[in-house]
Structures are given as structure tokens and as C-alpha cells.
Design a protein around this motif. Structure first.
Motif: not given
Length: 163
Positions: A3-10, A14-18, A66-73
Motif C-alpha cells: 500500500i501507499c499513502l497519498k495526501k488528500a488534496d483539496p 469530496e471523495i474523502l468526505f464521502r 492505485s486502487r482506493l482502499l481507505g483513508f486515514v486522518m
């Protein structure tokens, strides 16, 4: 799965919010959080992840596809330590759970921000508690403590068990 972490840019806000809404929905089974008049879960700090330097949000992707697996804040708002970092939210999409994606993402976060950490499992969720107990216990070789619902540790402690 790497996996890799990619910073959520502005542009991806909306994707992060969902994804966050999905996570808050799951947590509502345990924390009794309810939706507002717009059928959304309130999260008053969300916009601050795009404006404050003490908060970072990352998408978790499969490295090869590059498939989206989730997020972290992550933020620096701690209850037990003067300085350090905290995982405010971590969510792995259900079809990718049980593949160590969450563990790998957490380990990468701990490595990116060396020092003191506090992690509070989702309130009332035994599953979240067991996940974090395993992840942090493995990362620190048990050199952590659990106090008032918060795992507290220093990520600079060396260990041999990291993935």
C-alpha cells in the motif's frame, strides 16, 4: 498487498468526505451518533484538514494498481501527551479488511511522524479496540499503555515485528 499513502488534496475533498461519512455510519452502531437534517453525520473538523498544518489526511491506495482502499486522518490534538500525533480516523473499505491494509497504513503513519502517539479506538467498538491493541502491540512489542480509552506509545521504540 503493498500500500501507499497519498495526501488528500483539496481537489479530492469530496471523495474523502464521502468515505468519512461511510466510516461515521459504521461507528454510529456503537457511539450512538445520529445524522443531521441533511442526512449527514456532523464532523466539525473536516474542513480543517485542508487548512491547518496540524492535521493531515491521506488516501490509502494499493501500490501497484492505485486502487482506493481507505483513508486515514491524523492530527496533533492529544489528551495525555504534550506533543505528538493522533489517528483521528482510519477506515479500510470492507472488501480489503483482513489483509493487513489497516496495519500497514498505521505503521506507515507511525513512521512518517516519529514520536508520541495517542490512538482512541472507536467508542464502544470491541472490534476497533482489538484491532488497535493488535496493531500497536505488534508495532511497539507491547511497549504501550492503555489509559482512559487511549493507546499511548512512542513510535521511536525499536521493534522487530513490523510488516
Amino acid at each position: 498487498m503493498n500500500i501507499c499513502l497519498k495526501k488528500a488534496d483539496p481537489a479530492k475533498k469530496e471523495i474523502l468526505f464521502r468515505l468519512l461519512q461511510y466510516s461515521l455510519f459504521e461507528e454510529s452502531l456503537h457511539d450512538q451518533n445520529t445524522i443531521n437534517e441533511d442526512a449527514l453525520f456532523d464532523y466539525p473538523w473536516f474542513d480543517l484538514y485542508f487548512t491547518e498544518k496540524d492535521r493531515d489526511a491521506f488516501f490509502i491506495h494499493e501500490q501497484d494498481t492505485s486502487r482506493l482502499l481507505g483513508f486515514v486522518m491524523i492530527n496533533t490534538f492529544l489528551q495525555k501527551s504534550l506533543t505528538g500525533h493522533s489517528i483521528a480516523e482510519l477506515m479500510i473499505l470492507p472488501s480489503f479488511r483482513r489483509n493487513h491494509v489497516g496495519r500497514k497504513a498505521a505503521f506507515q503513519c507511525f513512521e512518517m511522524y516519529p514520536g508520541n502517539w495517542e490512538v482512541s479506538p472507536s467508542f464502544g467498538s470491541r472490534q476497533a479496540y482489538l484491532f488497535w491493541e493488535n496493531v500497536i502491540g505488534t508495532y511497539t512489542d507491547g511497549n504501550c499503555r492503555y489509559e482512559d480509552g487511549i493507546f499511548i506509545f512512542d513510535s521511536r521504540i525499536s521493534t522487530q515485528n513490523r510488516l
